[in-house]
Scaffold this motif. Structure first.
Motif, mmCIF file in Angstrom:
data_model
loop_
_atom_site.group_PDB
_atom_site.id
_atom_site.type_symbol
_atom_site.label_atom_id
_atom_site.label_comp_id
_atom_site.label_asym_id
_atom_site.label_seq_id
_atom_site.Cartn_x
_atom_site.Cartn_y
_atom_site.Cartn_z
ATOM 1 N N LEU A 288 -4.471 2.703 5.636
ATOM 2 C CA LEU A 288 -4.130 4.117 5.677
ATOM 3 C C LEU A 288 -4.898 4.840 6.780
ATOM 4 C CD1 LEU A 288 -2.550 6.414 4.318
ATOM 5 C CD2 LEU A 288 -4.522 6.756 2.813
ATOM 6 N N ARG A 289 -6.137 4.437 6.993
ATOM 7 C CA ARG A 289 -6.911 5.041 8.085
ATOM 8 C C ARG A 289 -6.230 4.792 9.427
ATOM 9 N NH1 ARG A 289 -12.427 2.289 9.016
ATOM 10 N NH2 ARG A 289 -11.037 0.845 10.101
ATOM 11 N N VAL B 82 0.858 -1.181 0.000
ATOM 12 C CA VAL B 82 0.000 0.000 0.000
ATOM 13 C C VAL B 82 0.892 1.228 0.000
ATOM 14 C CG1 VAL B 82 -1.824 1.253 1.192
ATOM 15 C CG2 VAL B 82 -1.767 -1.250 1.274
ATOM 16 N N GLU C 265 -3.032 4.144 9.916
ATOM 17 C CA GLU C 265 -1.742 4.839 9.949
ATOM 18 C C GLU C 265 -1.901 6.327 10.231
ATOM 19 O OE1 GLU C 265 1.980 5.744 6.899
ATOM 20 O OE2 GLU C 265 0.627 4.067 6.509
ATOM 21 N N THR C 266 -2.937 6.933 9.677
ATOM 22 C CA THR C 266 -3.149 8.374 9.839
ATOM 23 C C THR C 266 -4.001 8.694 11.069
ATOM 24 O OG1 THR C 266 -5.087 8.284 8.391
ATOM 25 C CG2 THR C 266 -2.954 8.812 7.373
ATOM 26 N N VAL D 218 -4.224 6.491 -2.845
ATOM 27 C CA VAL D 218 -3.807 5.140 -2.480
ATOM 28 C C VAL D 218 -3.493 4.345 -3.738
ATOM 29 C CG1 VAL D 218 -4.542 2.980 -1.405
ATOM 30 C CG2 VAL D 218 -5.135 5.162 -0.345
ATOM 31 N N LEU E 105 -3.657 12.258 -0.516
ATOM 32 C CA LEU E 105 -3.088 11.036 0.034
ATOM 33 C C LEU E 105 -3.703 9.865 -0.746
ATOM 34 C CD1 LEU E 105 -0.983 10.850 2.261
ATOM 35 C CD2 LEU E 105 -2.787 10.192 3.858
ATOM 36 N N PRO F 124 0.886 5.275 -0.199
ATOM 37 C CA PRO F 124 0.202 6.562 -0.239
ATOM 38 C C PRO F 124 0.944 7.525 -1.168
ATOM 39 C CG PRO F 124 0.692 5.881 2.030
ATOM 40 C CD PRO F 124 1.512 5.033 1.111
ATOM 41 N N LEU G 7 -10.606 10.377 6.075
ATOM 42 C CA LEU G 7 -10.198 10.115 4.702
ATOM 43 C C LEU G 7 -11.400 10.306 3.774
ATOM 44 C CD1 LEU G 7 -7.917 6.950 5.072
ATOM 45 C CD2 LEU G 7 -7.195 9.312 4.667
#
Length: 409
Positions: free
Chosen positions: A157-158, A16, A160-161, A76, A74, A18, A121
């Motif tokens: 990603l959710r 994945v 991670e952020t 993906v 950001l 970003p 996101l």
């Protein structure tokens, strides 16, 4: 071939990546995903200009989307064993402006309960309430497996952020159904679109309307141009800087009155004029040698997409002429199947536009907030469906072929 249940759902199985800007991926690679048969399956459009690299990169390069504006790119990109599965246009948001699918109530409730709704996101095209593909699948990939992988990438990603949620708005119905199967909450809303039922020209379209409505539209079109106003359709090389200057003044005036601060800047319009001029239609109204109003549309292979309008002078029915009737004229001349005239506006019904459902999907991490939103969406979907049924009876079309009896009362 793997079944959807066997699709990779763990970030450990996927690469994945970003992308903090469209400059990090070649335009040809992005556009191949945006226009692949796998991405477009289930819809009728073969080129949605809003998800093109040219349009999205113009938003970034002009500074309209950035950390400063609360739209941090950001995007993906998901690969498996070195093979690209697909990409997603995604933004890390610090507010809920410019989305047209409203979640302010959810944010307020969560903040009052002590949670942090932002960042979130947002999978969408900024400032653009137009349905189009959101899970852009690489050519040759299995759509179900690729969508599952892209959703897994978004969820990674959710985490991670530390975002509260993922919101996929104005998505294709097939994507919406797939997202629901993957655990997203499903939401519906409505817009108004004009459909070309094989009309030869505008008069042929009017012939499908009840006589009273037909007469009203003819009168509106006549009155809109009564003060010596003429209309120009400008695309391609005709989109000069002078034309953009005039249109931008109209846009800024309308944007300031609607939102307080316009979302788009002058450089954005210059960039799309350079990068995709054949996909742009400006409908400009002129009086006494100067432009007084205008509307911008983007041209797909199947549909015309109306976006922004503004004016320097107020004239009766000029808005309807420039935004709706001229769009129909252009669509008929180009053989397009549909005109999508943007968000809201029940007044479009009287001009031959019909209610159409819009789709969005939402993935919320907090179980309590998720339950509350899920309960709300059940009731909201019922309300939207009922409203669409009622509005569908209010169109100006004749109720029985060859009969205008309903207008004789």
């Amino acid at each position: 071939m793997k079944t959807p249940d066997e699709a990779p759902t763990s970030p450990a199985e996927l690469q994945v990546r970003p992308l903090t800007g469209l400059a990090q991926i070649p335009a040809a690679r992005w556009d191949a995903c945006a226009t692949s048969a796998e991405t477009l399956a289930g819809g009728d459009e073969t080129h949605n200009p809003f998800v093109s690299h040219a349009f999205l990169s113009a938003l970034e390069d002009s500074g309209c989307v950035s950390r400063r504006t609360g739209w941090l790119p950001l995007h993906v990109s998901v690969e498996q064993e070195g093979t690209l599965l697909g990409v997603v246009p995604c933004y890390l948001k610090s507010h809920s402006q410019g989305e047209y699918v409203f979640d302010h109530g959810w944010a307020d409730a969560y903040e009052r309960a002590g949670g942090s709704y932002y960042p979130k996101l947002q999978v969408s095209v900024p400032f653009t309430p137009v349905t189009g593909p959101r899970f852009l699948i690489a050519p040759g990939q299995d759509p179900d497996l690729a969508r599952a992988a892209l959703v897994a990438g978004l969820r990674a990603l959710r985490q991670e952020t530390e975002a509260s949620s993922i919101h996929v708005t104005f998505m294709q119905e097939g994507e919406w159904e797939a997202a629901g199967a993957l655990g997203f909450l499903q939401r519906v809303d409505q817009q108004f679109h004009w459909d070309n039922a094989g009309y030869a020209d505008f008069e042929d379209f009017l012939g499908a309307l009840a006589s009273r409505k037909r007469k009203a539209i003819r009168r509106e079109r006549r009155d809109a141009l009564a003060n010596g106003i003429t209309i120009e359709h400008l695309t391609g090389a005709a989109l000069t800087e002078a034309v953009w200057d005039a249109f931008y003044d109209f846009y800024v005036d309308t944007g300031a009155r609607k939102w307080g601060r316009p979302y788009l800047n002058r450089r954005f319009f210059a960039l799309i004029g350079e990068r995709m001029p054949e996909r742009i239609l400006l409908v400009m109204a002129k009086r006494e040698g100067r432009y007084i109003a205008g509307a911008i549309n983007l041209i797909g292979d199947v549909a015309l997409y109306g976006r922004n309008w503004g004016c320097a002078e107020d004239h009766p029915f000029l808005h309807f002429e420039v935004c709706y009737y001229q769009a129909i004229d252009f669509a008929l001349a180009r053989g397009l199947k549909r005109v999508e005239a943007g968000a809201q506006g029940e007044h479009k019904l009287a001009r031959g536009y019909r209610p159409v459902l819009m789709h969005s999907a939402h993935d919320i991490a907090d179980p309590a907030l998720r339950r509350a939103v899920a309960d709300y969406l059940v009731r909201e979907r019922d309300h939207v469906a009922e409203a669409a049924d009622v509005l569908g009876t209010m169109t100006p079309f004749r109720r029985a072929a060859g009969s205008d009896k309903e207008d004789d009362a």
